[in-house]
Design an enzyme around this catalytic site. Structure first.
Site, PDB file in Angstrom:
ATOM      1  CG  HIS A  41      -1.368  -6.615  -3.868  1.00  0.00           C
ATOM      2  ND1 HIS A  41      -1.036  -6.874  -2.486  1.00  0.00           N
ATOM      3  CD2 HIS A  41      -1.034  -7.555  -4.811  1.00  0.00           C
ATOM      4  CE1 HIS A  41      -0.779  -8.009  -2.477  1.00  0.00           C
ATOM      5  NE2 HIS A  41      -0.514  -8.582  -3.847  1.00  0.00           N
ATOM      6  CD  GLU A  72       8.575 -11.879  -7.744  1.00  0.00           C
ATOM      7  OE1 GLU A  72       9.189 -12.423  -6.816  1.00  0.00           O
ATOM      8  OE2 GLU A  72       7.367 -11.716  -7.606  1.00  0.00           O
TER       9      GLU A  72
END
Lengths: 339, 336
Positions: free
Chosen positions: A134, A65
């Site tokens: 998450h 990322e």
């Protein structure tokens, strides 16, 4: 009942349609992220794009990322318009430097010499027992830092208009979509998010909130999934003879304080619904926007319905206990009356 | 592997040698002046001087063509001068004035020039490396043959994002030259105390990225290595690593007295390896310039640098209204 001229889309499809339409007219737009290609995005928002545009413009990335968000900043400064996906907002921990030290600051640091026209789209929200890495929203974390516009659609119509506006914006836009509104079958979805979406491209102004339900007794302010909870609570309250107004923020940055203030000036009462953590966040900011401006409009102390300050738990019973829901909003009204 | 050196009799014109001399000396004198202004309190914060490393950017700029990109860390003044940015604008940014490249909002570590294809000036160690890959991506996407000079130090070479970027750049065959300016110290930590292998350029092997070490005190060797790297990238073969062994004479920043190394070590480098003296010798012994020619260059540089200091003192401080501009590319702002 669906009218004959209606074209109901999920948020996921609305985002993909907006992206495809923009890519057809602007070759500088490309999409980059983890599994946004053949897989179509974990939350469906890039589905179908690789078939039309190919792997050069719809680029699956390594699970790196920092590298691909940093690279997007570089490409954006060099005339491209990257649309980048951070699969879960929770993953910001490995790449926040690229986001808030580079993406958000380079326009300012250059005195306006460079632009950073990029969209960072990211999934937010829980409610489906995915655990605390998450399931977060982190609205406050992103909205707190200057230099990024932040949007959070609650329905497919807004999602498409915001997506097109974000891709055309010369500043970085963080596009926070809620998993529970995406229309993914495996996840379950909020039916109210799937609405009529015009086929032709259009933009929604970033920085404008919407009054999605008019009322006169209390203003319920929220974004994303919270708007649907607020609308359901408003229906319950209506049955009790209470007229609730619902404000959908649509954009978190710039924040449309005028619309919030006008609504509270009319109703005199404020409940803020936020799926992000309670402290130091969106709910406090909304209340401060009202009280700093004119505390005299308030007939009662404002209330917040937000996620408590605990890491998001896995066990269904625990997570559901923490999440905002329509009953909690109605309870907040009741407490307001009892006070 | 031995560090490449230029041959004893370099195939280089008088004009080129004089240009190297000029550009390196401009950086040195500019940095000395910046050091003085810092001492006088006219420059705040940290200020990272490039003195000693001049041959790196000057040699690589000689290998670049119009359209090539460059991005670097906070030790960025040399890179900006070498790619042709205006010394006045750079110095005025150091003093935080409206005439600075970033209107005083960036400072020493944050300046940009789209016109000269310079994309910062970045304050977080290693963070510019992914940006450099993105610049290269944009050029590849547009179908031109520009390359991206992505500079970072031996310290930054231990940042994880460098290897994320190596992988992605190799995978996508991006035209990026990773220039590791190895000045031997990560702030105050000597390479041997921070880095597991003496040769950092070999780390590209894991990704299939070729690399080489270069004597960064020899501008001709840097230029030659730059030519090799540029040819590789322009041919579409993907990234290339140059580990340029150099040395910084000053501390990490102006606040660093450099007590982690001996005076003798610095003195030895200055006396035996100085890049500017090296070119000066080549010019004089090769009869490519006379003492008078060099004096004329020195004089013109002095004038440029003094003018930049004057400009940086006289340019007004930014109006506070400027606080609220350039937060976004349009006039949006987030006000309470």
């Amino acid at each position: 009942m669906t009218k004959s001229n209606e074209r109901k889309l999920t948020i996921a499809r609305a985002m993909a349609e907006a992206t495809a339409q923009e890519m057809r007219i602007d070759p500088s737009v490309f999409v980059m992220g983890e599994d946004i290609g053949p897989l179509g995005g974990v939350y469906g928002n890039t589905r179908g794009l690789i078939e039309e545009f190919g792997a050069e413009r719809i680029r699956d990335t390594p699970i790196s990322e920092t590298a691909f968000i940093g690279a997007a900043v570089g490409a954006a400064q060099d005339g491209m318009r990257p649309v980048v996906e951070l699969m879960f907002v929770d993953f910001f921990g490995v790449c926040f430097d690229a986001i808030y030290n580079l993406m958000a600051k380079n326009i300012y640091f250059s005195g306006g010499n460079v632009k950073v026209p990029m969209v960072l789209m990211t999934s937010t929200g829980g409610g489906y027992s995915d655990g605390g890495q998450h399931s977060q929203c982190l609205y406050g974390t992103f909205a707190h830092l200057p230099g990024m516009k932040v949007v959070a659609p609650s329905n497919a119509y807004d999602a498409k208009g915001l997506m097109t506006a974000a891709m055309r914006d010369d500043s970085p836009v963080v596009y926070m979509y809620h998993k529970g509104l995406q229309g993914m079958g495996w996840l379950g979805t909020e039916a109210g998010a799937t609405v009529h979406v015009p086929e032709e491209p259009y933009t929604l102004e970033i920085g404008k909130a919407k009054v999605v339900r008019e009322g006169k007794d209390v203003s319920i302010v929220s974004c994303g999934m919270g708007v649907h909870n607020a609308l359901k609570a408003a229906k319950t309250l209506e049955a009790q003879g209470v007229s609730a107004e619902v404000v959908d923020l649509v954009s978190l940055v710039p924040l449309d304080r005028d619309t919030i203030r006008a609504s509270v000036a009319k109703t005199g009462r404020l409940i803020v619904v936020d799926e992000d953590y309670m402290s130091y966040g969106l709910s406090g900011e909304i209340i401060a926007s009202v009280t700093e401006h004119d505390i005299s409009v308030l007939k009662a102390a404002p209330k917040r319905v937000a996620f408590p300050d605990v890491p998001i738990p896995f066990a269904r019973v625990m997570e559901q206990f923490c999440l905002p829901n329509p009953d909690k909003i109605v309870a907040a009204w009741d407490e307001m009356q009892a006070a | 592997m031995a560090v490449k050196k230029s041959s004893k009799k370099p195939n280089v014109s008088a004009q080129e040698l004089q240009a190297y001399y000029h550009d390196m000396l401009l950086i040195r004198r500019f940095e000395e002046k910046a050091g003085q202004l810092y001492g006088m309190g006219l420059i705040g914060g940290f200020c990272h001087l490039y003195i000693g490393q001049e041959a790196v950017v000057v040699g690589l700029e000689a290998a670049a063509k119009e359209g090539d990109k460059r991005v670097t860390s906070y030790r960025d003044h040399g890179h900006m001068l070498a790619c042709g940015m205006d010394p006045n604008g750079v110095m005025a940014e150091l003093t935080g004035r409206i005439g600075g490249y970033s209107k005083g909002k960036g400072g020493s570590m944050h300046m940009f020039s789209k016109e000269k294809h310079f994309y910062g000036g970045h304050g977080i160690v290693g963070a510019q490396v992914p940006i450099g890959a993105g610049l290269a991506f944009a050029d590849k996407y547009k179908g031109n043959d520009n390359v991206s000079f992505t500079y970072f130090g031996d310290g930054a070479a231990n940042q994880g994002q460098v290897y994320e970027t190596f992988n992605m750049a190799a995978l996508w065959k991006l035209p990026v030259i990773f220039v590791i300016e190895n000045n031997q110290y990560a702030m105050g930590t000597a390479q041997a105390r921070s880095t597991s292998s003496p040769d950092i350029f070999t780390r590209g092997a894991a990704f299939g990225i070729p690399g080489e070490a270069v004597d960064g005190m020899d501008v001709l060797a840097v230029k030659a290595a730059g030519d090799t790297a540029v040819a590789h990238c322009r041919a579409g073969k993907g990234p290339y690593i140059l580990e340029v062994k150099t040395y910084r004479y000053r501390g990490h920043s102006m606040s660093d007295p450099a007590k982690y190394r001996t005076r003798e070590e610095v003195q030895k480098m200055r006396e035996e390896k100085d890049a500017i003296e090296h070119v000066r010798d080549l010019l004089l012994t090769g009869k490519h310039a006379t003492e008078d020619d060099l004096k004329a260059i020195d004089k013109s540089i002095k004038e440029i640098v003094n003018a930049s200091a004057e400009f940086a003192k006289e340019s007004p401080e930014p109006a506070l209204e400027e606080l609220w501009t350039d937060i976004y590319a349009d006039d949006a702002s987030q006000t309470a």
